[in-house]
Enzyme design. Structure first.
Site, PDB file in Angstrom:
ATOM      1  CB  CYS A 161      -0.904  -0.017   1.231  1.00 65.31           C
ATOM      2  SG  CYS A 161      -2.190   1.234   1.218  1.00 65.31           S
ATOM      3  CB  CYS A 355      -6.077   5.296  -4.813  1.00 70.26           C
ATOM      4  SG  CYS A 355      -5.200   5.946  -3.362  1.00 70.26           S
TER       5      CYS A 355
END
Length: 424
Positions: A161, A355
């Protein structure tokens, strides 16, 4: 009457419990289990790290709100899962039986993979939990009092991540500029990605060029293909690899404060169940989010096993972003409903990567359809609207969890804002 357990009460687990209640009604029992008695909105932790948010802004008591929906809540750690007999053993010895289970625990933060890393007994910080973000802020305040120093932000080997690393670097950069002391501090991004903007996705659109430009414009240096091997107090040992995976250059990076995202691993109780997980403890699922061995166990969120997008010199994983988690949860819930009715599963989640990354006073957003190239859509944009959207997302999601709503956020709000009306 069936008993469905949701293990984990984060941004996947709480919506799962609410959606199960809405989908199944009052004829079945739903139990939500979480190690802590509070919900934390993880995407806001970078803001906590610089004092832009407090714990009270992004956390709340779980039981107070889920009980209003008729959902039972247990605050405690699960020590053992007897998947063959549909039973959980809690840390206090209590046994809980279930008919179906959704595992949404999120990851174990695997600081042990790099000697000297982590905020507990190590020398690096994290913003993966609100506790860790508060610990960074405490040391950050000391650094501000000192008046100068070197700040390192980045991601360890096996991290998956990367967005929060870029976010946090830019948030710290913005905070220092607002204080008019940015010129007193040097900053370096140390990342296991093969290049800036890889993001665990092989890049999205012009993410490489755009993020490199952003780092240059804000005087943030970087080391990519960075295999951090050891951390000592104030010093990070980094091997910079070449494209073949050989050591190109050794670095000893001195720092005053460092925030390095760790590798993820499966949580202990889940990882040790034979046939449930891959070697790193992530839950194996089929296209319907069921475990192939135990077909009454479903999983959603960061704890599921998905392959990396590509092999990289320093191992990197693929991220599981908000919209993807939202769709996983919905698919798992609908397939449990189908199984309870004796029907075949039909719902499938999306592997779309979406995102929103805050960058202090602006932001960057990316959309990759599908996540693994070649893609039908590879979209990467920067703008003030992303910063504002992230703030709106925080307020909306926390309000939604307190109301007990299972209404999808990304489809109705973020995708519309981005001009995307349908994902395939």
């Amino acid at each position: 009457m069936a008993h469905i357990v949701v293990l984990g009460a984060g941004t996947g687990g709480m919506p799962a419990a609410y959606e199960l209640k809405d989908e199944l009604g009052g004829d079945h029992e739903i139990t939500l289990i979480n190690e802590r008695d509070y919900f934390q909105f993880t995407p806001s932790n970078p803001w906590v790290g610089v004092g832009w948010r407090s714990r009270s802004d992004i956390t709340f008591s779980i039981e107070k709100y889920v009980s209003k929906k008729g959902i039972k809540f247990i605050a405690g750690r699960v020590d053992n899962i007897d998947a063959a007999n549909n039973a959980l053993t809690m840390e206090n010895g209590d046994t809980i039986n279930y008919d179906y289970m959704i595992i949404a625990t999120g990851p174990k933060l695997y600081f042990d993979e790099v000697e000297g890393s982590g905020p507990h007994g190590g020398f690096t910080h994290s913003v993966c939990t609100v506790d860790h973000a508060e610990m960074f802020y405490k040391d950050y305040q000391k650094l501000l009092e000192k008046g100068s120093g070197h700040i390192v932000v980045g991601a360890m080997p096996f991290a998956s991540c990367f967005g929060p690393a870029y976010e946090f670097a830019m948030i710290v950069n913005t905070d220092l500029r607002k204080r008019k002391i940015r010129d007193k501090f040097t900053m370096t991004l140390v990342t296991s990605e093969p290049y800036i903007g890889h993001l665990g996705l092989g890049g999205v659109g012009d993410s490489k060029g755009m993020l490199e430009s952003e780092l240059r414009s804000n005087d943030i240096k970087w080391i990519t293909n960075a295999k951090t091997t050891k951390v000592e107090e104030g010093k990070m040992h980094v091997e910079e690899l070449d494209a073949k995976g050989d050591v190109f250059q050794n670095h000893e990076v001195n720092f005053d404060i460092a925030m390095m995202l760790p590798a993820f691993f499966g949580v202990d109780a889940v990882a040790k169940v034979e046939g449930l997980c891959n070697p790193r403890g992530f839950v194996l699922i089929d296209e319907y989010h069921r475990n192939p061995t135990y077909q009454n166990i479903y999983s959603a969120g960061v704890c599921v096993a998905i392959p990396p997008v590509e092999a990289t010199p320093v191992p990197t994983g693929a991220p599981k972003t908000g919209y993807m988690i939202e769709s996983m949860v919905s698919s798992a819930v609908h397939n449990i409903d189908a199984a309870m009715q004796g029907k075949e599963p039909h719902a499938k989640g999306t592997w779309t990567a979406l995102c929103l990354a805050d960058m202090g006073d602006t932001g960057a957003a990316f959309l990759a359809i599908p996540q693994i190239p070649p893609r039908n859509v590879a979209w990467f944009k920067k703008g003030k609207w992303v910063h504002l959207a992230k703030i709106a997302f925080e307020k909306y999601f926390i309000r939604k969890m307190k109301k007990g709503s299972s209404e999808p956020f990304y489809e109705k709000s973020i995708l519309k804002m981005m001009g995307v009306t349908r994902l395939k």
